[in-house]
Design a protein around this motif. Structure first.
Motif, PDB file in Angstrom:
ATOM      1  N   TYR A 112     -16.319  -1.546  23.297  1.00 63.10           N
ATOM      2  CA  TYR A 112     -15.623  -1.266  24.670  1.00 63.10           C
ATOM      3  C   TYR A 112     -13.995  -1.197  24.362  1.00 63.10           C
ATOM      4  O   TYR A 112     -13.405  -0.717  25.358  1.00 63.10           O
ATOM      5  CB  TYR A 112     -15.892  -2.393  25.651  1.00 63.10           C
ATOM      6  CG  TYR A 112     -17.355  -1.783  26.410  1.00 63.10           C
ATOM      7  CD1 TYR A 112     -17.179  -0.766  27.271  1.00 63.10           C
ATOM      8  CD2 TYR A 112     -18.527  -2.425  26.020  1.00 63.10           C
ATOM      9  CE1 TYR A 112     -18.442  -0.424  27.759  1.00 63.10           C
ATOM     10  CE2 TYR A 112     -19.652  -1.952  26.691  1.00 63.10           C
ATOM     11  CZ  TYR A 112     -19.886  -0.871  27.580  1.00 63.10           C
ATOM     12  OH  TYR A 112     -20.884  -0.702  27.996  1.00 63.10           O
ATOM     13  N   ARG A 113     -13.425  -1.687  23.312  1.00 61.77           N
ATOM     14  CA  ARG A 113     -12.187  -1.395  23.285  1.00 61.77           C
ATOM     15  C   ARG A 113     -11.589   0.233  22.901  1.00 61.77           C
ATOM     16  O   ARG A 113     -10.465   0.416  23.110  1.00 61.77           O
ATOM     17  CB  ARG A 113     -11.525  -2.178  21.899  1.00 61.77           C
ATOM     18  CG  ARG A 113     -12.064  -1.883  20.655  1.00 61.77           C
ATOM     19  CD  ARG A 113     -11.913  -2.905  19.550  1.00 61.77           C
ATOM     20  NE  ARG A 113     -12.557  -2.414  18.269  1.00 61.77           N
ATOM     21  CZ  ARG A 113     -12.018  -2.097  17.281  1.00 61.77           C
ATOM     22  NH1 ARG A 113     -10.837  -1.722  17.184  1.00 61.77           N
ATOM     23  NH2 ARG A 113     -12.713  -1.923  15.999  1.00 61.77           N
ATOM     24  N   PHE A 114     -12.597   0.809  22.584  1.00 61.21           N
ATOM     25  CA  PHE A 114     -12.361   2.289  22.626  1.00 61.21           C
ATOM     26  C   PHE A 114     -12.581   3.090  23.999  1.00 61.21           C
ATOM     27  O   PHE A 114     -12.684   4.428  23.906  1.00 61.21           O
ATOM     28  CB  PHE A 114     -13.488   2.954  21.525  1.00 61.21           C
ATOM     29  CG  PHE A 114     -12.696   2.523  19.837  1.00 61.21           C
ATOM     30  CD1 PHE A 114     -11.816   3.017  19.467  1.00 61.21           C
ATOM     31  CD2 PHE A 114     -13.941   1.768  19.366  1.00 61.21           C
ATOM     32  CE1 PHE A 114     -11.417   2.706  18.192  1.00 61.21           C
ATOM     33  CE2 PHE A 114     -13.460   1.055  17.917  1.00 61.21           C
ATOM     34  CZ  PHE A 114     -12.294   1.581  17.713  1.00 61.21           C
ATOM     35  N   TYR A 115     -12.920   2.265  25.179  1.00 56.57           N
ATOM     36  CA  TYR A 115     -12.970   2.914  26.236  1.00 56.57           C
ATOM     37  C   TYR A 115     -11.765   2.684  27.130  1.00 56.57           C
ATOM     38  O   TYR A 115     -11.066   1.491  26.998  1.00 56.57           O
ATOM     39  CB  TYR A 115     -14.199   2.343  27.253  1.00 56.57           C
ATOM     40  CG  TYR A 115     -15.547   3.105  26.402  1.00 56.57           C
ATOM     41  CD1 TYR A 115     -16.105   4.018  27.160  1.00 56.57           C
ATOM     42  CD2 TYR A 115     -15.967   2.432  25.272  1.00 56.57           C
ATOM     43  CE1 TYR A 115     -17.425   4.598  26.710  1.00 56.57           C
ATOM     44  CE2 TYR A 115     -17.225   2.912  24.887  1.00 56.57           C
ATOM     45  CZ  TYR A 115     -17.761   3.942  25.430  1.00 56.57           C
ATOM     46  OH  TYR A 115     -19.149   4.594  24.915  1.00 56.57           O
ATOM     47  N   ALA A 116     -11.530   3.351  28.138  1.00 56.71           N
ATOM     48  CA  ALA A 116     -10.515   3.158  29.067  1.00 56.71           C
ATOM     49  C   ALA A 116     -10.657   2.068  30.068  1.00 56.71           C
ATOM     50  O   ALA A 116     -11.773   1.491  30.053  1.00 56.71           O
ATOM     51  CB  ALA A 116     -10.057   4.528  29.792  1.00 56.71           C
ATOM     52  N   ALA A 117      -9.950   1.771  31.013  1.00 48.85           N
ATOM     53  CA  ALA A 117     -10.051   0.767  32.122  1.00 48.85           C
ATOM     54  C   ALA A 117     -11.497   0.701  32.833  1.00 48.85           C
ATOM     55  O   ALA A 117     -12.182  -0.110  33.170  1.00 48.85           O
ATOM     56  CB  ALA A 117      -9.019   0.545  32.692  1.00 48.85           C
ATOM     57  N   ASP A 118     -11.893   2.090  33.005  1.00 51.68           N
ATOM     58  CA  ASP A 118     -13.186   2.193  33.912  1.00 51.68           C
ATOM     59  C   ASP A 118     -14.419   2.016  32.893  1.00 51.68           C
ATOM     60  O   ASP A 118     -15.445   2.090  33.711  1.00 51.68           O
ATOM     61  CB  ASP A 118     -13.239   3.782  34.726  1.00 51.68           C
ATOM     62  CG  ASP A 118     -13.024   4.689  33.472  1.00 51.68           C
ATOM     63  OD1 ASP A 118     -13.178   4.586  32.114  1.00 51.68           O
ATOM     64  OD2 ASP A 118     -13.302   5.844  33.898  1.00 51.68           O
ATOM     65  N   HIS A 136     -14.712   6.370  30.120  1.00 48.06           N
ATOM     66  CA  HIS A 136     -14.144   7.628  29.671  1.00 48.06           C
ATOM     67  C   HIS A 136     -13.385   7.038  28.325  1.00 48.06           C
ATOM     68  O   HIS A 136     -13.285   5.686  28.176  1.00 48.06           O
ATOM     69  CB  HIS A 136     -12.741   8.007  30.482  1.00 48.06           C
ATOM     70  CG  HIS A 136     -13.247   8.943  31.776  1.00 48.06           C
ATOM     71  ND1 HIS A 136     -13.562   8.277  32.947  1.00 48.06           N
ATOM     72  CD2 HIS A 136     -13.509  10.266  31.779  1.00 48.06           C
ATOM     73  CE1 HIS A 136     -14.063   9.253  33.706  1.00 48.06           C
ATOM     74  NE2 HIS A 136     -13.847  10.406  33.106  1.00 48.06           N
ATOM     75  N   PRO A 137     -13.495   7.650  27.274  1.00 45.29           N
ATOM     76  CA  PRO A 137     -12.881   7.279  26.230  1.00 45.29           C
ATOM     77  C   PRO A 137     -11.260   6.984  26.085  1.00 45.29           C
ATOM     78  O   PRO A 137     -10.628   7.468  26.740  1.00 45.29           O
ATOM     79  CB  PRO A 137     -12.879   8.626  25.153  1.00 45.29           C
ATOM     80  CG  PRO A 137     -14.190   9.444  25.783  1.00 45.29           C
ATOM     81  CD  PRO A 137     -14.059   8.993  27.160  1.00 45.29           C
ATOM     82  N   SER A 138     -10.904   5.867  25.423  1.00 45.76           N
ATOM     83  CA  SER A 138      -9.351   5.654  25.435  1.00 45.76           C
ATOM     84  C   SER A 138      -8.664   6.727  24.737  1.00 45.76           C
ATOM     85  O   SER A 138      -9.270   7.589  24.211  1.00 45.76           O
ATOM     86  CB  SER A 138      -9.197   4.294  24.810  1.00 45.76           C
ATOM     87  OG  SER A 138      -9.560   4.392  23.531  1.00 45.76           O
ATOM     88  N   GLU A 139      -7.486   6.522  24.660  1.00 50.20           N
ATOM     89  CA  GLU A 139      -6.610   7.512  24.158  1.00 50.20           C
ATOM     90  C   GLU A 139      -6.809   7.467  22.526  1.00 50.20           C
ATOM     91  O   GLU A 139      -6.806   8.480  21.884  1.00 50.20           O
ATOM     92  CB  GLU A 139      -5.053   7.282  24.454  1.00 50.20           C
ATOM     93  CG  GLU A 139      -4.108   8.433  23.630  1.00 50.20           C
ATOM     94  CD  GLU A 139      -2.668   8.018  24.188  1.00 50.20           C
ATOM     95  OE1 GLU A 139      -1.973   8.990  23.506  1.00 50.20           O
ATOM     96  OE2 GLU A 139      -2.535   7.554  25.053  1.00 50.20           O
TER      97      GLU A 139
END
Length: 225
Positions: A134-140, A143-146
């Motif tokens: 989950y560290r590779f996801y955005a706050a929601d 969506h994938p993180s940057e």
């Protein structure tokens, strides 16, 4: 008028089409009760006008096989890259989303089996198997993180492009980030120097790569606002 103009412009460009990228997001569709056709956009019409169902993998394959065949009548030699979006449709419920994604994955695989000029890029698998944290996801948490998006983009570049194209893409990414930068104080000498350097970098890329001129023109318009 704007939509019709865009369609006309698209048709004029079709003979030049060499590569088409198709990203499947969901197998779910809203079906117009009057026509029995899927709606591209419900235009905020009453929900009672539609019913919802998921397309089966075979239906997706048949639809896109027909579409690509028609496109190749205008653009012979067209190559297609299929991919499945890793973004989950939370509103459907996670189980229903997995069923939907499964249909899309099966459809993409079958389309590539049928057509040697098509291939599959595993964005869905990279996100869910390589970056399964989950560290590779955005706050929601959907969506994938940057960081994840950059990783998937990098994998795509190295799977599809030669070293020269990768180098150019990296330059474009750096320029895009400069364009997106918003200084705290836009009226300092440092901010002005940054804007000037960004404009000069865009001009250099345009001189060296005229094929980027349309995208750079959009940048030029954006910076005037």
């Amino acid at each position: 008028a704007a939509i019709n103009g865009a369609i006309t412009a698209l048709h004029a460009e079709l003979p030049r089409l060499r590569l088409l990228m198709v990203t499947f997001g969901s197998a779910r569709a809203f079906i117009d009760n009057a026509t029995c056709n899927p709606a591209g956009n419900c235009h905020k019409l009453p929900a009672s006008r539609f019913h919802v169902r998921d397309f089966a993998a075979g239906e997706i394959v048949d639809t896109f096989t027909e579409a690509i065949t028609l496109l190749r009548q205008t653009a012979p030699g067209l190559r297609v890259i299929y991919t499945v979006s890793p973004i989950r449709h939370k509103a459907y419920g996670f189980h229903a989303d997995r069923i939907s994604k499964a249909s899309l994955l099966i459809a993409a695989d079958e389309l590539c089996r049928r057509d040697t000029a098509s291939l599959y890029f595993p964005a869905y698998e990279i996100m869910n198997d390589e970056l399964r944290d989950y560290r590779f996801y955005a706050a929601d948490m959907i969506h994938p993180s940057e960081v994840a998006a950059d990783h998937i983009c990098n994998r795509f570049l190295h799977s599809q492009c030669d070293d020269t194209t990768i180098s150019l893409a990296e330059e474009c990414i750096r320029l895009t980030r400069r364009i997106g930068h918003r200084p705290i104080n836009a009226y300092t000498p440092e901010a002005e120097a940054f804007r000037r350097a960004t404009t000069e970098e865009a001009a250099r890329l345009c001189r060296e790569h005229p094929e980027l001129s349309e995208a750079l023109h959009r940048y030029d318009k954006a910076t005037k606002h």
